[in-house]
Enzyme design. Structure first.
Site, PDB file in Angstrom:
ATOM      1  N   HIS A 121      32.902  -3.448 -58.577  1.00 14.58           N
ATOM      2  CA  HIS A 121      33.096  -2.391 -57.577  1.00 14.58           C
ATOM      3  C   HIS A 121      34.520  -1.852 -57.672  1.00 14.58           C
ATOM      4  CE1 HIS A 121      33.262  -0.162 -53.958  1.00 14.58           C
ATOM      5  NE2 HIS A 121      33.384  -1.141 -53.071  1.00 14.58           N
TER       6      HIS A 121
ATOM      7  N   CYS B 253      28.580   0.972 -48.123  1.00 16.55           N
ATOM      8  CA  CYS B 253      29.411   0.573 -46.998  1.00 16.55           C
ATOM      9  C   CYS B 253      30.867   0.876 -47.331  1.00 16.55           C
ATOM     10  CB  CYS B 253      29.228  -0.903 -46.681  1.00 16.55           C
ATOM     11  SG  CYS B 253      29.702  -2.028 -48.016  1.00 16.55           S
TER      12      CYS B 253
ATOM     13  N   CYS C 287      35.968   2.628 -50.052  1.00 15.05           N
ATOM     14  CA  CYS C 287      34.892   2.399 -51.025  1.00 15.05           C
ATOM     15  C   CYS C 287      34.051   3.645 -51.284  1.00 15.05           C
ATOM     16  CB  CYS C 287      33.972   1.285 -50.545  1.00 15.05           C
ATOM     17  SG  CYS C 287      34.829  -0.166 -49.917  1.00 15.05           S
TER      18      CYS C 287
END
EC number: 2.3.1.16
Length: 387
Positions: free
Chosen positions: A343, A373, A91
């Site tokens: 995302h 995160c 991520c």
């Protein structure tokens, strides 16, 4: 050590992954569009002076495989002398791309770099081809690789209720919709062609994923998505699935001054951190604290925060332990976050940094933190300072 500055930062609109506006648009096209866009917006930059392109992407297979950074640069018609590499910290990939470029510039290995990232989750699903080693089970629970269950765990540890999660998710959509209506995203979105619901070619200018019609009642009616028996995390309080890309033009402060380019922000400090994979969403807390320590700053010094909203159950514990619950509405994710915008994994790091810098300019803030995160237990953070 040279100072590293951001002179421009842009992104595509966020497209819905399921039958969305980018269903006929490849990840390389999204990427190439932004690479070309940065140079078109900054004509004083000689492309031949660009040292390297650092491009985040998580699922490096199919159209995103074989070094999508280089493929996209060639597709964009950039000089062949510009090197390019694809970065993967899950991520945090495109924020890691910024960190890698910043270090190269700091030590004099580069003067100008393009950074960014992309993920087309409609074409390349998040779990495509993933095959975890069976030996990991000796030290890491299988559920640690299931992001929704890690959010459930973190939420339970911090006493985050279903009602708190739903309220947070609603606020994300409301803030993102307001930002769209007020034009707050206009300075960061670079329109790109896509296809409407009828398959007609159209210019996409706004995010497709935001749901302004969201209500608390509607969110409350959703079933738990990951733990049907005892869970509180739903699709509505999780980051949406979306397709998109983001990019930044990064250079030394000396080079920006030489070219007469406005300095939009300086990279003040950077940090990454590991944490327990079973609560992977907690990574922003240690990463942010580490970055602030390196910058010689405290949490109270930071005027704006941009936190990637993987899940409401993950975001709220981070906000709580960073001491921001009481000032959340004034300081955190002013334009909403990934619950509303989605995302796209490799895109999100430079996307939230881009949104942060634009919000800092709009509000007059001098210091801001972008943090996220990372799956399997990591966090990443960057401190930005406006001149």
């Amino acid at each position: 050590m040279k100072n590293v500055v951001i002179v421009d930062c842009i992104r595509t609109p966020m497209g819905r992954s399921k039958n969305g506006v980018f269903r006929y648009t490849r990840a390389e096209d999204l990427s190439a569009h932004l690479m070309k866009g940065l140079l078109k917006r900054n004509p004083s930059v000689d492309p031949n002076d660009i040292e390297d392109i650092y491009w985040g992407c998580v699922q490096q297979t199919l159209e995103q495989g074989f070094n999508i950074a280089r493929n996209s640069a060639l597709l964009a018609g950039l000089p062949q002398s510009i090197a390019a590499t694809t970065v993967n910290r899950l991520c945090g990939s495109s924020m890691q791309a910024l960190h890698d470029a910043s270090r190269a510039i700091m030590v004099g290995d580069a003067e100008i770099c393009i950074i960014g990232g992309v993920e087309h989750m409609g074409h390349v699903p998040m779990n495509h081809g993933v095959d975890f080693h069976s030996g990991l089970s000796k030290s890491v629970a299988k559920a640690s690789g299931m992001m929704g269950l890690t959010a459930e765990m973190l939420g339970k540890m911090h006493g985050i209720s279903r009602e708190q999660q739903d309220a947070f998710a609603l606020a994300s959509h409301q803030k993102a919709h307001k930002a769209t209506i007020e034009g707050y995203f206009d300075s960061e979105i670079l329109p790109i062609e896509g296809h409407d619901e009828n398959g007609v070619l159209t210019l996409v200018t706004h995010d497709e994923v935001i749901r302004p019609e969201t209500t608390l009642e509607g969110l409350a009616a959703l079933r738990p998505a990951f733990d049907p028996a005892n869970g509180t995390v739903t699709a509505g309080s999780s980051s949406a699935l979306s397709d998109g890309a983001s990019a930044m033009l990064v250079m030394s402060e000396e080079k920006a001054n030489e070219l007469g380019l406005p300095i939009r922000a300086k990279v003040r400090s950077m940090a990454v951190s590991g944490c327990d994979p079973s609560i992977m969403g907690y990574g922003p807390v240690p990463a942010t604290k580490k970055a602030l320590k390196r910058a010689g700053l405290s949490l109270d010094d930071i005027e704006l925060f941009e936190l990637n909203e993987a899940f409401a159950a993950q975001s709220l514990p981070c906000i709580k332990d960073l001491g921001l619950l009481d000032v959340m509405d004034e300081k955190v994710n002013l334009n909403g976050g990934a619950i509303a915008l989605g995302h796209p994994l490799g895109c999100s790091g430079s996307r939230i940094a881009t949104t942060l810098i634009n919000n800092m300019e709009r509000t007059g803030a001098k210091l801001g933190v972008a943090t996220m995160c990372i799956g399997l237990g990591q966090g990443i953070a960057t401190v930005f300072e406006r001149p």
